[in-house]
Design a protein around this motif. Structure first.
Motif, PDB file in Angstrom:
ATOM      1  N   LEU A 177       0.813  -1.212   0.000  1.00 40.31           N
ATOM      2  CA  LEU A 177       0.000   0.000   0.000  1.00 40.31           C
ATOM      3  C   LEU A 177       0.850   1.267   0.000  1.00 40.31           C
ATOM      4  CD1 LEU A 177       0.055   1.199   3.156  1.00 40.31           C
ATOM      5  CD2 LEU A 177      -1.609  -0.610   3.518  1.00 40.31           C
ATOM      6  N   TRP A 179       1.250   3.997  -2.955  1.00 39.87           N
ATOM      7  CA  TRP A 179       0.359   5.124  -3.142  1.00 39.87           C
ATOM      8  C   TRP A 179       0.740   6.327  -2.287  1.00 39.87           C
ATOM      9  CZ3 TRP A 179      -2.481   4.663  -7.270  1.00 39.87           C
ATOM     10  CH2 TRP A 179      -2.892   3.400  -7.706  1.00 39.87           C
ATOM     11  N   ARG A 225      -6.512   1.994   1.659  1.00 32.77           N
ATOM     12  CA  ARG A 225      -5.431   1.261   0.989  1.00 32.77           C
ATOM     13  C   ARG A 225      -5.260  -0.085   1.688  1.00 32.77           C
ATOM     14  NH1 ARG A 225      -0.323   4.857   1.453  1.00 32.77           N
ATOM     15  NH2 ARG A 225      -1.326   5.704   3.322  1.00 32.77           N
TER      16      ARG A 225
END
Length: 259
Positions: free
Chosen positions: A34, A37, A52
């Protein structure tokens, strides 16, 4: 760190932002967490309740026995939304995350408000390449393929100027459990969403990279032509366009999702 104990897997996730705002799920590419991002998270959390997660077999999520399927990875998203009490969401997926998004939008249309398919394709072949890669990482570890894979994530010019980012990506990829990575290779290998595209009714944005080798602009064009009303944005980037063009990528998301 929060974890969701779903029916057959424990998923690591991060949920941030005002609970009164619309939810946006970000779904990762193969071999990332995650954290991929991070360039978008702070800005997007101003406008959305941002969710996420680490895909099954990746990051801090559980590595369950493989091979995986895209339907299985998509069901994880539905189960996670149910666990968190979220009925409907925007969804943005990059590469494998985009394939997951196609499955979600075509099989659970009531759960997806707007869909962003980034640097992805409805069929990524040839299948023997994925089988060979899975066998390679099981034998020698993910680190054995990290330099070659990351070299296709960024354009050569960008990579030369951002050595630290290249090193971070190689480290993230190398830390991926071999069993989880190999099982996910099988999910991508066996996924053929071409027929499913005609069943996607959510407003859709396709983001492509002009220098994307794994999923070139022709793959994006196929998605746009196959999904009713789909829009297209092309960035000067390779496969991880959200990292190579973070400001433009975030701007494209906000423009589309806030319509």
């Amino acid at each position: 760190m929060p974890y969701a104990d779903l029916p057959d897997v424990r998923i690591h996730y991060q949920l941030e932002g005002d609970a009164a705002k619309p939810v946006l799920v970000l779904s990762n590419s193969l071999g990332t967490t995650l954290d991929m991002w991070a360039p978008q998270a702070t800005k997007l959390a101003e406008y959305f309740r941002l969710l996420r997660y680490d895909t099954r077999g990746h990051g801090q999520s559980q590595v369950t026995p493989g091979p995986y399927t895209i339907a299985q990875l998509g069901a994880d998203v539905i189960d996670l939304l149910d666990y968190l009490g979220i009925q409907q969401t925007h969804f943005c997926g990059l590469s494998m995350g985009g394939i997951t998004g196609m499955w979600l939008a075509s099989t659970h249309p009531q759960r997806i408000k707007r869909l962003v398919l980034s640097n992805t394709a409805s069929l990524i072949g040839p299948p023997e390449n994925w089988t060979t890669r899975a066998q390679k990482v099981l034998a020698d570890g993910v680190a054995s393929i990290a330099p070659a894979v990351v070299s296709r994530w960024l354009t050569p010019e960008f990579a030369q100027q951002h050595a630290q980012q290249v090193a971070q990506l190689e480290a993230m990829l190398s830390a991926t459990p071999a069993a989880g990575y190999a099982a996910s290779c099988c999910a991508v290998r066996d996924a053929d969403l071409r027929e499913a595209l005609k069943h996607i009714t959510a407003p859709t944005l396709v983001i492509g990279g002009s220098g994307d080798l794994p999923t070139p602009p022709a793959d994006s064009a196929y998605l746009v032509s196959s999904i009713a009303g789909a829009k297209y944005v092309e960035l000067e980037a390779a496969h991880l366009s959200n990292l190579q063009q973070p400001e433009r990528y975030t701007a494209a998301l906000l423009t589309f999702l806030q319509q």
